[in-house]
Structure formats: C-alpha cells, structure tokens
Design an enzyme around this catalytic site. Structure first.
Site, PDB file in Angstrom:
ATOM      1  N   HIS A  84       0.841  -1.197   0.000  1.00  0.00           N
ATOM      2  CA  HIS A  84       0.000   0.000   0.000  1.00  0.00           C
ATOM      3  C   HIS A  84       0.879   1.250   0.000  1.00  0.00           C
ATOM      4  O   HIS A  84       0.390   2.349   0.225  1.00  0.00           O
ATOM      5  CB  HIS A  84      -0.937  -0.006   1.220  1.00  0.00           C
ATOM      6  CG  HIS A  84      -2.012  -1.045   1.129  1.00  0.00           C
ATOM      7  ND1 HIS A  84      -1.770  -2.385   1.379  1.00  0.00           N
ATOM      8  CD2 HIS A  84      -3.319  -0.959   0.775  1.00  0.00           C
ATOM      9  CE1 HIS A  84      -2.904  -3.065   1.205  1.00  0.00           C
ATOM     10  NE2 HIS A  84      -3.842  -2.224   0.842  1.00  0.00           N
ATOM     11  N   ASN A  85       2.175   1.066  -0.251  1.00  0.00           N
ATOM     12  CA  ASN A  85       3.102   2.202  -0.240  1.00  0.00           C
ATOM     13  C   ASN A  85       3.311   2.679  -1.688  1.00  0.00           C
ATOM     14  O   ASN A  85       3.879   1.953  -2.501  1.00  0.00           O
ATOM     15  CB  ASN A  85       4.424   1.729   0.392  1.00  0.00           C
ATOM     16  CG  ASN A  85       5.489   2.796   0.424  1.00  0.00           C
ATOM     17  OD1 ASN A  85       5.599   3.602  -0.491  1.00  0.00           O
ATOM     18  ND2 ASN A  85       6.289   2.795   1.471  1.00  0.00           N
ATOM     19  N   GLU A 123      -1.422  -7.624   9.318  1.00  0.00           N
ATOM     20  CA  GLU A 123      -0.521  -7.174  10.379  1.00  0.00           C
ATOM     21  C   GLU A 123       0.861  -7.799  10.164  1.00  0.00           C
ATOM     22  O   GLU A 123       0.954  -8.992   9.845  1.00  0.00           O
ATOM     23  CB  GLU A 123      -1.091  -7.624  11.721  1.00  0.00           C
ATOM     24  CG  GLU A 123      -0.850  -6.590  12.796  1.00  0.00           C
ATOM     25  CD  GLU A 123      -1.312  -7.103  14.147  1.00  0.00           C
ATOM     26  OE1 GLU A 123      -0.602  -6.859  15.134  1.00  0.00           O
ATOM     27  OE2 GLU A 123      -2.367  -7.762  14.173  1.00  0.00           O
ATOM     28  N   ASP A 140       9.160  -6.147   1.886  1.00  0.00           N
ATOM     29  CA  ASP A 140       9.294  -5.605   3.231  1.00  0.00           C
ATOM     30  C   ASP A 140      10.700  -5.057   3.333  1.00  0.00           C
ATOM     31  O   ASP A 140      11.680  -5.745   3.010  1.00  0.00           O
ATOM     32  CB  ASP A 140       9.041  -6.657   4.316  1.00  0.00           C
ATOM     33  CG  ASP A 140       8.748  -5.966   5.640  1.00  0.00           C
ATOM     34  OD1 ASP A 140       7.690  -5.317   5.731  1.00  0.00           O
ATOM     35  OD2 ASP A 140       9.583  -6.023   6.555  1.00  0.00           O
ATOM     36  N   SER A 141      10.795  -3.812   3.730  1.00  0.00           N
ATOM     37  CA  SER A 141      12.088  -3.152   3.649  1.00  0.00           C
ATOM     38  C   SER A 141      12.268  -2.202   4.818  1.00  0.00           C
ATOM     39  O   SER A 141      11.326  -1.953   5.581  1.00  0.00           O
ATOM     40  CB  SER A 141      12.195  -2.408   2.314  1.00  0.00           C
ATOM     41  OG  SER A 141      10.986  -1.744   2.017  1.00  0.00           O
ATOM     42  N   GLY A 197      10.349   7.821   1.790  1.00  0.00           N
ATOM     43  CA  GLY A 197      10.853   7.355   3.090  1.00  0.00           C
ATOM     44  C   GLY A 197      12.123   8.075   3.523  1.00  0.00           C
ATOM     45  O   GLY A 197      12.178   9.320   3.546  1.00  0.00           O
ATOM     46  N   TYR A 198      13.127   7.293   3.872  1.00  0.00           N
ATOM     47  CA  TYR A 198      14.374   7.826   4.435  1.00  0.00           C
ATOM     48  C   TYR A 198      15.406   8.213   3.370  1.00  0.00           C
ATOM     49  O   TYR A 198      16.552   8.522   3.708  1.00  0.00           O
ATOM     50  CB  TYR A 198      14.995   6.779   5.377  1.00  0.00           C
ATOM     51  CG  TYR A 198      14.120   6.423   6.564  1.00  0.00           C
ATOM     52  CD1 TYR A 198      14.292   7.052   7.796  1.00  0.00           C
ATOM     53  CD2 TYR A 198      13.113   5.472   6.457  1.00  0.00           C
ATOM     54  CE1 TYR A 198      13.492   6.728   8.887  1.00  0.00           C
ATOM     55  CE2 TYR A 198      12.301   5.138   7.541  1.00  0.00           C
ATOM     56  CZ  TYR A 198      12.496   5.770   8.747  1.00  0.00           C
ATOM     57  OH  TYR A 198      11.697   5.462   9.831  1.00  0.00           O
ATOM     58  N   ASP A 199      15.030   8.179   2.079  1.00  0.00           N
ATOM     59  CA  ASP A 199      15.996   8.432   0.996  1.00  0.00           C
ATOM     60  C   ASP A 199      16.823   9.709   1.180  1.00  0.00           C
ATOM     61  O   ASP A 199      18.034   9.682   0.939  1.00  0.00           O
ATOM     62  CB  ASP A 199      15.283   8.487  -0.362  1.00  0.00           C
ATOM     63  CG  ASP A 199      15.002   7.101  -0.934  1.00  0.00           C
ATOM     64  OD1 ASP A 199      15.672   6.135  -0.499  1.00  0.00           O
ATOM     65  OD2 ASP A 199      14.150   6.984  -1.814  1.00  0.00           O
ATOM     66  N   HIS A 203      18.860  -1.439  -2.767  1.00  0.00           N
ATOM     67  CA  HIS A 203      18.512  -2.701  -2.103  1.00  0.00           C
ATOM     68  C   HIS A 203      17.372  -3.392  -2.840  1.00  0.00           C
ATOM     69  O   HIS A 203      17.355  -4.605  -3.017  1.00  0.00           O
ATOM     70  CB  HIS A 203      18.132  -2.411  -0.643  1.00  0.00           C
ATOM     71  CG  HIS A 203      17.157  -1.270  -0.486  1.00  0.00           C
ATOM     72  ND1 HIS A 203      17.358  -0.036  -1.059  1.00  0.00           N
ATOM     73  CD2 HIS A 203      15.945  -1.182   0.132  1.00  0.00           C
ATOM     74  CE1 HIS A 203      16.337   0.755  -0.786  1.00  0.00           C
ATOM     75  NE2 HIS A 203      15.469   0.080  -0.070  1.00  0.00           N
TER      76      HIS A 203
HETATM   77  P1  ITT Z   1       3.617  -1.994   2.736  1.00  0.00           P
HETATM   78  O1  ITT Z   1       3.796  -2.791   3.996  1.00  0.00           O
HETATM   79  O2  ITT Z   1       2.191  -1.789   2.342  1.00  0.00           O
HETATM   80  O3  ITT Z   1       4.444  -2.515   1.607  1.00  0.00           O
HETATM   81  P2  ITT Z   1       5.079   0.022   4.208  1.00  0.00           P
HETATM   82  O4  ITT Z   1       5.544   1.406   3.877  1.00  0.00           O
HETATM   83  O5  ITT Z   1       4.357  -0.159   5.503  1.00  0.00           O
HETATM   84  O6  ITT Z   1       4.171  -0.498   2.980  1.00  0.00           O
HETATM   85  P3  ITT Z   1       7.280  -1.585   5.173  1.00  0.00           P
HETATM   86  O7  ITT Z   1       6.558  -2.124   6.334  1.00  0.00           O
HETATM   87  O8  ITT Z   1       8.138  -2.530   4.383  1.00  0.00           O
HETATM   88  O9  ITT Z   1       6.282  -0.962   4.097  1.00  0.00           O
HETATM   89  O10 ITT Z   1       8.124  -0.356   5.641  1.00  0.00           O
HETATM   90  C1  ITT Z   1       9.258   0.002   4.965  1.00  0.00           C
HETATM   91  C2  ITT Z   1       9.623   1.439   5.254  1.00  0.00           C
HETATM   92  O11 ITT Z   1      11.054   1.541   5.107  1.00  0.00           O
HETATM   93  C3  ITT Z   1       9.025   2.367   4.229  1.00  0.00           C
HETATM   94  O12 ITT Z   1       7.801   2.910   4.679  1.00  0.00           O
HETATM   95  C4  ITT Z   1      10.115   3.409   4.050  1.00  0.00           C
HETATM   96  O13 ITT Z   1       9.971   4.415   4.961  1.00  0.00           O
HETATM   97  C5  ITT Z   1      11.398   2.668   4.376  1.00  0.00           C
HETATM   98  N1  ITT Z   1      12.024   2.316   3.100  1.00  0.00           N
HETATM   99  C6  ITT Z   1      11.970   1.127   2.457  1.00  0.00           C
HETATM  100  N2  ITT Z   1      12.581   1.194   1.273  1.00  0.00           N
HETATM  101  C7  ITT Z   1      13.019   2.454   1.156  1.00  0.00           C
HETATM  102  C8  ITT Z   1      13.700   3.138   0.156  1.00  0.00           C
HETATM  103  O14 ITT Z   1      14.009   2.586  -1.005  1.00  0.00           O
HETATM  104  N3  ITT Z   1      13.983   4.411   0.371  1.00  0.00           N
HETATM  105  C9  ITT Z   1      13.643   5.024   1.512  1.00  0.00           C
HETATM  106  N4  ITT Z   1      12.983   4.455   2.502  1.00  0.00           N
HETATM  107  C10 ITT Z   1      12.665   3.174   2.332  1.00  0.00           C
END
Ligand code: ITT
Length: 199
Positions: free
Chosen positions: A9-10, A40, A69-70, A153-155, A180
C-alpha cells in the site's frame, strides 16, 4: 498477459517495483487498487513480513503476488528503525518526522552520523506453489540535514557508499541501478520463477 499483484500500500514502492517489472510485460495491479486489506506485520524479520504480505494478497486475489518488506537499519541505533521503519513515521506516515527521530536518537548517543544500510526482502507467492524469497542490501551512511526530493521514506538522509548524492537527490533510474530493491529484484529475476509466469 499474466496479472501480478503488488502486495503493498506504499505508493513509493508501487512506483519503483512497477518500473522494475515493466520490461517483463506483466500486467501489474496493486493491493490498494484491488482494495485488499493490509495484514498485520507480526514477523521478527524482513523476510517473514514479506511472506505474510505476499501470501495474504495471493490468497485474497487468487493471483501471484509480490510483496516487499524493507527498512533502514542504522548501526549507531543498533539496527533501528529496521523492521519498524514505517512505524517510526507514525499514523500520518510523516517521514520528515521519522528522519528527525533517527537524527535525534543518534545525537542522544553523541553521534552526528552513523553507518547504515537499507534492506529489501521480496516474497513472491503463487497460489498452490511454494513462496520464493530474496533479499538485497545497500550500505552507506546517514547524512544530516536531509537532501533531495526524489524517492520516498528515508531516501533524503541516506548516502550510499561511493556516491555524492543521497538517494533523495538521485534520479530514479540511478537509484534503481544500485538500490537494495534493485538487488533483491535481480535475485528474483535470476531465479527465473517470475519470467516463468509470463505467457
Ligand atoms: P507496505 O507494507 O504496504 O508494503 P510500508 O511502507 O508499511 O508499505 P514496510 O513495512 O516494508 O512498508 O516499511 C518500509 C519502510 O522503510 C518504508 O515505509 C520506508 O519508509 C522505508 N524504506 C523502504 N525502502 C526504502 C527506500 O528505497 N527508500 C527510503 N525508505 C525506504
């Protein structure tokens, strides 16, 4: 064309994964577009959470589903925010706030910067087949203040080793060449299971 669900959902991930999948000629639809619920994330690691999301989406849609998941793991914070990277941004998903929190927690430990890495775990769940999993990483360090308006995100606070631009400053195709997510995706491609889906 074979349909595949992006079990996320991101919107930042949807954009990046759709870019990576496009050349394969798969018909990509996101979990958000299908109105699938967000399961969850109860696992204790990235691979486990990717599996939960992929399998939930595959079961609900009866289609192959790819989940990501990242997170951002900061050495000076013992690997935090790690699997809690999204949760550090709070209910409003405010990543300016999440980045400030990383910076402030480092300062509390007397650190102005720290080494760290991004992790991306991909899980591909195919109805009635075994789920396949892949993990990619990219190492670098934190920078403060954040720089750049690309990515998500944190980019803006991450400088990969050997680079002068943060992920937030890089053009999307430059991030794709080394991220990654791109590394995990490369392993997924090498496995051949995804190309096997293309009819
Ligand atoms: P989904 O679970 O719906 O996929 P989410 O945003 O909750 O969306 P995660 O639980 O995997 O996904 O959280 C990963 C977070 O890590 C994400 O919200 C980013 O803030 C950060 N992140 C992951 N990949 C990134 C990237 O390529 N660049 C910057 N931040 C990243």
């Amino acid at each position: 064309m074979t349909k595949i669900v992006l079990a996320t959902h991101n919107p930042g991930k949807v954009r990046e994964i759709a870019d990576l999948l496009r050349p394969l000629g798969l018909d990509v639809v996101s979990a958000g577009e299908l109105g699938l619920p967000e399961p969850e994330e109860t696992a204790k690691d990235f691979l486990g959470n990717a599996c939960i999301k992929a399998e939930a989406a595959a079961q609900a849609s009866n289609l192959p589903a790819l989940a990501d998941d990242s997170g951002f793991c900061v050495d000076g914070l013992n690997g935090d925010p790690g699997i809690y990277s999204a949760r550090w941004a709070g209910p409003d998903k405010d990543f300016s706030y999440a980045m400030s929190r990383v910076h402030e927690e480092l300062e509390l430990k007397g650190l102005s910067e720290s080494r760290g890495h991004f992790v991306c775990a991909l899980a591909l769940a195919i109805p009635s087949a075994e789920t396949r999993m892949f993990e990619g990483r990219v190492s670098g360090k934190t920078v403060w203040p954040p720089r750049g308006g690309h990515g998500f995100g944190y980019d803006p606070m991450f400088l990969a080793d050997g680079q002068t631009q943060t992920f937030g400053e890089m053009a999307p195709q430059d991030k794709h060449a080394m991220s990654h997510r791109a590394r995990a995706f490369q392993l997924l491609l090498e496995d051949g299971v995804l190309t096997g889906l293309v009819r």
